[in-house]
Design an enzyme around this catalytic site. Sequence first.
Site, PDB file in Angstrom:
ATOM      1  N   HIS A   1      16.820  22.225   6.041  1.00  0.00           N
ATOM      2  CA  HIS A   1      17.024  20.953   6.738  1.00  0.00           C
ATOM      3  C   HIS A   1      17.616  19.963   5.742  1.00  0.00           C
ATOM      4  O   HIS A   1      17.170  19.873   4.599  1.00  0.00           O
ATOM      5  CB  HIS A   1      15.679  20.459   7.284  1.00  0.00           C
TER       6      HIS A   1
ATOM      7  N   CYS B   1      12.250  17.459  12.945  1.00  0.00           N
ATOM      8  CA  CYS B   1      13.296  18.120  12.149  1.00  0.00           C
ATOM      9  C   CYS B   1      13.078  19.625  12.032  1.00  0.00           C
ATOM     10  O   CYS B   1      13.966  20.342  11.579  1.00  0.00           O
ATOM     11  CB  CYS B   1      13.374  17.491  10.767  1.00  0.00           C
TER      12      CYS B   1
ATOM     13  N   ASN C   1      21.033  13.042   7.579  1.00  0.00           N
ATOM     14  CA  ASN C   1      19.930  13.802   8.166  1.00  0.00           C
ATOM     15  C   ASN C   1      20.068  13.740   9.692  1.00  0.00           C
ATOM     16  O   ASN C   1      19.891  12.685  10.287  1.00  0.00           O
ATOM     17  CB  ASN C   1      18.621  13.165   7.687  1.00  0.00           C
TER      18      ASN C   1
HETATM   19  O1  UT7 Z   1      13.850  14.484   8.083  1.00  0.00           O
HETATM   20  C1  UT7 Z   1      12.480  14.412   7.848  1.00  0.00           C
HETATM   21  C2  UT7 Z   1      12.177  14.486   6.409  1.00  0.00           C
HETATM   22  N1  UT7 Z   1      12.584  13.278   5.739  1.00  0.00           N
HETATM   23  C3  UT7 Z   1      12.691  13.269   4.428  1.00  0.00           C
HETATM   24  O2  UT7 Z   1      12.497  14.292   3.797  1.00  0.00           O
HETATM   25  C4  UT7 Z   1      13.006  11.959   3.774  1.00  0.00           C
HETATM   26  C5  UT7 Z   1      12.188  11.900   2.556  1.00  0.00           C
HETATM   27  N2  UT7 Z   1      12.311  10.632   1.814  1.00  0.00           N
HETATM   28  C6  UT7 Z   1      13.331  10.362   0.953  1.00  0.00           C
HETATM   29  O3  UT7 Z   1      14.310  11.097   0.879  1.00  0.00           O
HETATM   30  C7  UT7 Z   1      13.161   9.182   0.058  1.00  0.00           C
HETATM   31  O4  UT7 Z   1      11.832   8.780   0.084  1.00  0.00           O
HETATM   32  C8  UT7 Z   1      14.065   7.976   0.384  1.00  0.00           C
HETATM   33  C9  UT7 Z   1      15.491   8.329   0.091  1.00  0.00           C
HETATM   34  C10 UT7 Z   1      13.870   7.567   1.828  1.00  0.00           C
HETATM   35  C11 UT7 Z   1      13.670   6.790  -0.489  1.00  0.00           C
HETATM   36  O5  UT7 Z   1      13.778   7.140  -1.866  1.00  0.00           O
HETATM   37  P1  UT7 Z   1      12.589   6.837  -2.878  1.00  0.00           P
HETATM   38  O6  UT7 Z   1      13.048   7.240  -4.212  1.00  0.00           O
HETATM   39  O7  UT7 Z   1      11.350   7.520  -2.331  1.00  0.00           O
HETATM   40  O8  UT7 Z   1      12.488   5.283  -2.810  1.00  0.00           O
HETATM   41  P2  UT7 Z   1      11.226   4.377  -2.517  1.00  0.00           P
HETATM   42  O9  UT7 Z   1      10.940   4.381  -1.045  1.00  0.00           O
HETATM   43  O10 UT7 Z   1      10.106   4.737  -3.444  1.00  0.00           O
HETATM   44  O11 UT7 Z   1      11.779   2.966  -2.926  1.00  0.00           O
HETATM   45  C12 UT7 Z   1      12.180   2.669  -4.267  1.00  0.00           C
HETATM   46  C13 UT7 Z   1      12.829   1.326  -4.307  1.00  0.00           C
HETATM   47  C14 UT7 Z   1      12.058   0.251  -3.560  1.00  0.00           C
HETATM   48  O12 UT7 Z   1      12.189  -0.937  -4.270  1.00  0.00           O
HETATM   49  P3  UT7 Z   1      10.983  -1.464  -5.216  1.00  0.00           P
HETATM   50  O13 UT7 Z   1       9.830  -1.622  -4.287  1.00  0.00           O
HETATM   51  O14 UT7 Z   1      10.794  -0.382  -6.228  1.00  0.00           O
HETATM   52  O15 UT7 Z   1      11.540  -2.731  -5.765  1.00  0.00           O
HETATM   53  C15 UT7 Z   1      12.795   0.117  -2.266  1.00  0.00           C
HETATM   54  O16 UT7 Z   1      12.662  -1.167  -1.691  1.00  0.00           O
HETATM   55  O17 UT7 Z   1      14.113   1.393  -3.658  1.00  0.00           O
HETATM   56  C16 UT7 Z   1      14.217   0.368  -2.693  1.00  0.00           C
HETATM   57  N3  UT7 Z   1      15.081   0.819  -1.610  1.00  0.00           N
HETATM   58  C17 UT7 Z   1      16.405   0.619  -1.616  1.00  0.00           C
HETATM   59  N4  UT7 Z   1      17.233   0.036  -2.482  1.00  0.00           N
HETATM   60  C18 UT7 Z   1      18.542   0.009  -2.195  1.00  0.00           C
HETATM   61  C19 UT7 Z   1      14.734   1.481  -0.499  1.00  0.00           C
HETATM   62  N5  UT7 Z   1      15.823   1.731   0.233  1.00  0.00           N
HETATM   63  C20 UT7 Z   1      16.872   1.202  -0.432  1.00  0.00           C
HETATM   64  C21 UT7 Z   1      18.249   1.151  -0.187  1.00  0.00           C
HETATM   65  N6  UT7 Z   1      19.051   0.545  -1.094  1.00  0.00           N
HETATM   66  N7  UT7 Z   1      18.805   1.704   0.917  1.00  0.00           N
END
Ligand code: UT7
Length: 329
Positions: free
Chosen positions: A256, A114, A286
């Site tokens: 980005h 990215c 993204n």
């Molecule tokens: O381009 C390169 C750079 N990339 C980035 O900068 C991406 C950076 N990452 C992010 O933006 C975030 O980490 C995400 C948007 C990918 C995820 O958000 P988060 O707040 O970090 O969520 P998490 O991974 O900590 O997951 C929280 C909860 C989990 O459930 P439990 O384990 O707490 O029950 C996940 O299973 O959210 C759940 N979850 C979802 N729920 C509904 C993960 N994806 C989804 C989804 N819909 N699509």
Amino acid sequence: MGIINTQLIGTGSCIPDLVLTNEMLEQMVDTSDEWIVQRTGVRERRIAKNTHTWELALGAARNALADAQIGADELDMILVSTCTPDYNTPNTASVLQNELGARQIGAIDVNNACTGFISATDIADSYIKAGKARTVLVVSAETLHRVVDYTDRSTCILFGDGAAAAVYRATDDRQIGIQSTFIAADGAGADDLYMQALPVEDPFAAERPVDPKARFLKMKGAAVVRFTARAVPLAIDTALQRAGIDAEAIDWVVPHQANLRILDVIARRYHLPKEKIYVNLDRYGNTSSASVPICLDEMRKNGLLHAGQTIVCTGFGGGLTYGAFVLKL
Ligand code: UT7
């Protein structure tokens, strides 16, 4: 020899027509529009179905050359950033050299995830300032749907396809152009965001099974967010310092388009109103290295960029890589 600076003289983009909405993703994985909008800010993204990366790159390149009002024969170098190329060889830049009808000039792909547009701009700037090139085309093109696992709800909601290009040209006007660049990598975080290219295997085994999911993008989202919160301010600070520019002088930050949370980090850190941080991730998600130039092109076309402005572009992602540059328009 007088001072040479690197001026942005044209931009262009190529955005696929097919729209993948949050509602459509609700039918594919266990997620909801509300969760996606709240956590990421993405409402829809584009998919370049049955399209090569080089085709998107070519569309963006042609539009950028037209915007710059120059012919492909005036190019001294072509740089393409992509982490989703069609071939390991030939590289995408060589395909473009031929398709554009450019002279037989240097044509190099930059694989910097990215951060690719920032890194390719850094290289373009170096060639121009060294006097080794007068006009350089930088194209960032991605077809991320080919590496996205549409059964993995933690990644498939984020990514989209698209391409955009920038034409840079040498100028002897020291008031305008690229004022500074900074790029870096922290390979210790490689496992936080990766996609496999060639498998490691025994070439003499009777069978050489290929895992169809091996090439899919894998991401530890929370770890990448933590990295971003540290790396992006470091990149912007360093670029500003190298340019000798205070944060108050910034007219636009073009980050980005990975997640909305980074906007808060930037706004707070530099005391900038959120309106000065350009956002279009709600419409495209993204698009990896294509996201910054897509923003730049959109901003130019919408009349948001004017002579005299100071803009800071920043990228971050797989590697883990990060970088920024300061551009005076
Ligand atoms: O381009 C390169 C750079 N990339 C980035 O900068 C991406 C950076 N990452 C992010 O933006 C975030 O980490 C995400 C948007 C990918 C995820 O958000 P988060 O707040 O970090 O969520 P998490 O991974 O900590 O997951 C929280 C909860 C989990 O459930 P439990 O384990 O707490 O029950 C996940 O299973 O959210 C759940 N979850 C979802 N729920 C509904 C993960 N994806 C989804 C989804 N819909 N699509």
